[in-house]
Design a protein around this motif. Structure first.
Motif, PDB file in Angstrom:
ATOM      1  N   ASN A  68       0.817  -1.207   0.000  1.00  0.00           N
ATOM      2  CA  ASN A  68       0.000   0.000   0.000  1.00  0.00           C
ATOM      3  C   ASN A  68       0.855   1.263   0.000  1.00  0.00           C
ATOM      4  OD1 ASN A  68      -2.392  -1.441  -0.032  1.00  0.00           O
ATOM      5  ND2 ASN A  68      -2.612  -1.443   2.195  1.00  0.00           N
ATOM      6  N   GLN A  69       2.015   1.195   0.616  1.00  0.00           N
ATOM      7  CA  GLN A  69       2.923   2.346   0.583  1.00  0.00           C
ATOM      8  C   GLN A  69       3.427   2.594  -0.843  1.00  0.00           C
ATOM      9  OE1 GLN A  69       5.842   1.165   3.545  1.00  0.00           O
ATOM     10  NE2 GLN A  69       4.802   2.331   5.161  1.00  0.00           N
ATOM     11  N   PHE A  75       0.372   8.874  -6.621  1.00  0.00           N
ATOM     12  CA  PHE A  75       0.717  10.299  -6.559  1.00  0.00           C
ATOM     13  C   PHE A  75       1.425  10.747  -7.835  1.00  0.00           C
ATOM     14  CE2 PHE A  75       3.491  13.827  -4.939  1.00  0.00           C
ATOM     15  CZ  PHE A  75       2.460  14.720  -4.678  1.00  0.00           C
ATOM     16  N   THR A 103       0.940  12.018   0.856  1.00  0.00           N
ATOM     17  CA  THR A 103      -0.296  11.956   1.633  1.00  0.00           C
ATOM     18  C   THR A 103      -1.282  12.948   1.038  1.00  0.00           C
ATOM     19  OG1 THR A 103       0.345  13.676   3.208  1.00  0.00           O
ATOM     20  CG2 THR A 103       1.031  11.413   3.720  1.00  0.00           C
ATOM     21  N   VAL A 155      -6.455   6.439  -3.622  1.00  0.00           N
ATOM     22  CA  VAL A 155      -5.305   5.649  -3.165  1.00  0.00           C
ATOM     23  C   VAL A 155      -4.373   6.510  -2.314  1.00  0.00           C
ATOM     24  CG1 VAL A 155      -3.232   4.414  -3.893  1.00  0.00           C
ATOM     25  CG2 VAL A 155      -5.383   4.015  -5.082  1.00  0.00           C
ATOM     26  N   VAL A 156      -4.142   7.745  -2.729  1.00  0.00           N
ATOM     27  CA  VAL A 156      -3.259   8.630  -1.962  1.00  0.00           C
ATOM     28  C   VAL A 156      -3.870   8.954  -0.602  1.00  0.00           C
ATOM     29  CG1 VAL A 156      -2.130  10.883  -1.891  1.00  0.00           C
ATOM     30  CG2 VAL A 156      -2.253   9.637  -4.051  1.00  0.00           C
ATOM     31  N   TYR A 200       7.041  10.889   1.316  1.00  0.00           N
ATOM     32  CA  TYR A 200       5.939   9.936   1.339  1.00  0.00           C
ATOM     33  C   TYR A 200       4.649  10.695   1.063  1.00  0.00           C
ATOM     34  CZ  TYR A 200       2.754   6.230   2.837  1.00  0.00           C
ATOM     35  OH  TYR A 200       1.767   5.270   2.873  1.00  0.00           O
ATOM     36  N   LYS A 234       1.855   1.725  -3.543  1.00  0.00           N
ATOM     37  CA  LYS A 234       0.700   2.200  -4.303  1.00  0.00           C
ATOM     38  C   LYS A 234       0.533   3.706  -4.157  1.00  0.00           C
ATOM     39  CE  LYS A 234      -2.200  -1.949  -4.359  1.00  0.00           C
ATOM     40  NZ  LYS A 234      -3.504  -2.518  -3.964  1.00  0.00           N
ATOM     41  N   ARG A 235       0.755   4.217  -2.961  1.00  0.00           N
ATOM     42  CA  ARG A 235       0.605   5.668  -2.758  1.00  0.00           C
ATOM     43  C   ARG A 235       1.600   6.455  -3.600  1.00  0.00           C
ATOM     44  NH1 ARG A 235      -1.078   7.918   3.159  1.00  0.00           N
ATOM     45  NH2 ARG A 235      -3.008   6.735   3.400  1.00  0.00           N
ATOM     46  N   GLY A 285      -6.051   7.119   1.053  1.00  0.00           N
ATOM     47  CA  GLY A 285      -6.081   5.892   1.855  1.00  0.00           C
ATOM     48  C   GLY A 285      -7.393   5.181   1.668  1.00  0.00           C
ATOM     49  N   THR A 286      -7.336   3.909   1.313  1.00  0.00           N
ATOM     50  CA  THR A 286      -8.552   3.169   0.965  1.00  0.00           C
ATOM     51  C   THR A 286      -8.949   2.135   2.012  1.00  0.00           C
ATOM     52  OG1 THR A 286      -7.204   1.610  -0.316  1.00  0.00           O
ATOM     53  CG2 THR A 286      -8.170   3.458  -1.517  1.00  0.00           C
TER      54      THR A 286
END
Length: 399
Positions: free
Chosen positions: A264-265, A272, A291, A330-331, A289, A267-268, A333-334
Motif C-alpha cells: 500500500n505504501q 501520486f 499523503t 489511493v493517496v 511519502y 501504491k501511494r 487511503g482506501t
C-alpha cells in the motif's frame, strides 16, 4: 536449467526441467543463486525492446542511492549497468539467426517462466541474491522488470500471471530490512513517534519513479500496444504526450501491487506520480511519502486546468475522470474500516470539496447521455465518486 526453462515450449518437458531445478536447489550444495543478470539475459533473449533494459534510464533513478553507497564503499559502482550471460552475445552473432516462436508458444514460455520465477523467489529465498546489505539496486530493477512483464499485453487478462507477479512482490518487499525500505543507504530518519520513517531515498519511492517514468517519450510510439490519438503525425516519432499511460494500464499496475502494508505504501507513491502526470503537470513533484496534504497544498493538482477540461460539458471524459478519482483515493487511503488521522481530516475535506464534489456538480444526468453511448462509463463514475465521498465522510467522523 534456468535458461532452458525460459524457452521450453513442451508442457511435460517444462515441468520436468522445473522439478529437476528445484530438486538440485534443495538437495545439493552449490553456489548458484538468482541474480538480476539471469532475468535480463532471458528478457534480452525474448527480444524485449532495448529501452526496457536501458542503463541510462535506470541509472537516472538510482543515481542518488548509488552516490550514497559510493561514499560508504568505494568499490560500489557509480552508475547502474545491466549485465548478461556471456553466451548470449556469442549466440546473437551467429548466422542465420534462431527461429522465432508462434505467439501461443511464446506466451506459454513467458507465462511458465513467470510462474517459475515466482516459485523460486517465494519457495527458496536462500537461492535469491538481489541485494547486499544496504544495496537494493538490483532488487529494485528486478521488481521494475517484473512489473513490466505483468503489464505485457499477452497477460493483462491472465489472472494467474497477475497473481504470480503480485505474490512475488509480496515476498521481495518483505525481504528488505525496515531501515533500507524507508531510508535506503542514507541516514535513518524517524517520525514524531520515534519510528523509522521515509527518508529522501526509499525503496518504494525509487521503484515507483522507475515504473512511472517508463516509457520515455521518444520510445512511446514504438512500445505502446494501444492507438495514440494525440500524436502530431503518425509518420513521425513525435507527439504531444497528454497522459502518463493508458488509463487501464495505470490501474492494472496498481492492482499488481499486493494488498499489504508495504504494498500500500508503494501504491501511494505510484498513485501520486500518476495523478500528476494524468493532470498534465509538467514538473512532477516528489515527496518523501505522499499523503493527502500533498494534494491539498498543491493548487496545480486540486485546481488543475486539465481537470476542468475533462469535466467540461463539451469535452467530458468519464473514463479519465474515473482513473483520477481512483488515484486520489489511493493517496488519501482506501482502508474502509479505519478512521483517518485527525491531522488529515481538514485536508481530506478540502480535497473532497475542491475535486470530488465539484466533479459531481459538473457531471451530466444519466438521461442526457442515453444517446451518446457513454451511459455505462458515466454510471460507473457517479457511483464510484459517491462511494468514495461516503467512505471519506465516515473516516472523518461525519454523520
Amino acid at each position: 536449467l534456468f535458461y532452458s526453462i525460459s524457452v521450453c515450449t513442451e508442457k511435460r518437458l517444462s515441468e520436468l526441467l522445473i522439478k529437476s531445478f528445484f530438486d538440485l536447489c534443495k538437495n545439493y550444495s552449490f553456489t548458484w543463486r538468482l541474480e538480476l543478470k539471469h532475468l535480463s539475459t532471458v528478457l534480452c533473449n525474448y527480444g524485449i525492446h532495448h529501452h526496457v533494459l536501458d542503463d541510462r534510464q535506470c541509472s537516472r533513478h538510482l543515481q542518488e542511492h548509488l552516490r550514497v553507497l559510493k561514499k560508504q564503499n568505494s568499490k560500489v559502482r557509480s552508475s547502474f549497468r545491466f549485465s548478461y550471460a556471456s553466451f548470449l552475445t556469442d549466440r546473437k552473432s551467429r548466422k542465420p539467426p534462431t527461429t522465432g516462436l508462434s505467439e501461443a508458444d511464446f506466451k506459454f514460455c513467458v507465462s511458465k517462466f513467470i510462474f517459475f520465477l515466482s516459485e523460486l523467489c517465494m519457495g527458496l529465498p536462500s537461492r535469491v541474491n538481489l541485494k547486499s546489505r544496504s544495496d537494493w539496486t538490483e532488487l529494485c530493477v528486478f521488481c521494475y522488470l517484473l512489473c513490466l512483464l505483468g503489464t505485457e499485453k499477452l497477460f493483462i487478462e491472465d489472472f494467474k500471471v497477475s497473481e504470480a507477479v503480485s505474490s512475488t512482490f509480496l515476498y521481495l518487499f518483505d525481504s528488505v530490512s525496515t531501515e533500507h525500505w524507508y531510508c535506503g543507504a542514507g541516514k535513518v530518519e524517524r517520525n514524531a513517534d520515534n519510528k523509522i520513517w521515509f527518508g529522501e531515498i526509499s525503496f518504494p519511492g525509487t521503484l515507483a519513479s522507475l515504473v512511472h517514468d517508463f516509457p520515455a517519450e521518444e520510445y512511446t510510439l514504438e512500445i505502446c500496444s494501444w492507438r495514440l490519438d494525440n500524436h502530431i503525425d503518425p509518420t513521425e516519432k513525435s507527439y504531444i504526450k497528454n497522459e502518463a499511460d493508458h488509463r487501464l494500464n495505470i490501474i492494472h499496475k496498481l492492482e499488481l501491487v499486493p494488498h499489504s502494508y508495504r504494498g500500500n505504501q508503494l501504491k501511494r507513491f505510484l498513485a501520486f506520480y500518476y495523478l500528476q502526470s494524468s493532470l498534465i503537470i509538467n514538473h512532477i513533484s516528489s515527496v518523501k511519502y505522499p499523503t493527502v496534504k500533498d494534494i491539498a497544498s498543491n493548487s496545480s493538482i486540486y485546481d488543475s486546468t486539465y481537470l476542468k477540461i475533462l469535466w467540461h460539458s463539451e469535452q467530458l471524459n468519464f473514463a479519465a475522470l474515473l482513473v483520477i478519482v481512483k488515484l486520489i483515493d489511493v493517496v488519501v487511503g482506501t482502508e474502509p474500516q479505519e478512521a483517518f488521522p485527525a491531522e488529515d481530516i481538514e485536508d481530506i475535506q478540502f480535497v473532497q470539496k475542491k475535486m470530488l464534489e465539484r466533479m459531481q456538480r459538473k457531471l451530466p444526468s444519466v438521461q442526457t447521455t442515453l444517446k451518446t453511448g457513454k451511459i455505462l462509463l458515466l454510471s460507473q463514475l457517479k457511483s464510484h465518486v459517491e462511494n468514495v465521498i461516503e467512505r471519506w465522510k465516515r473516516g472523518c467522523g461525519a454523520d
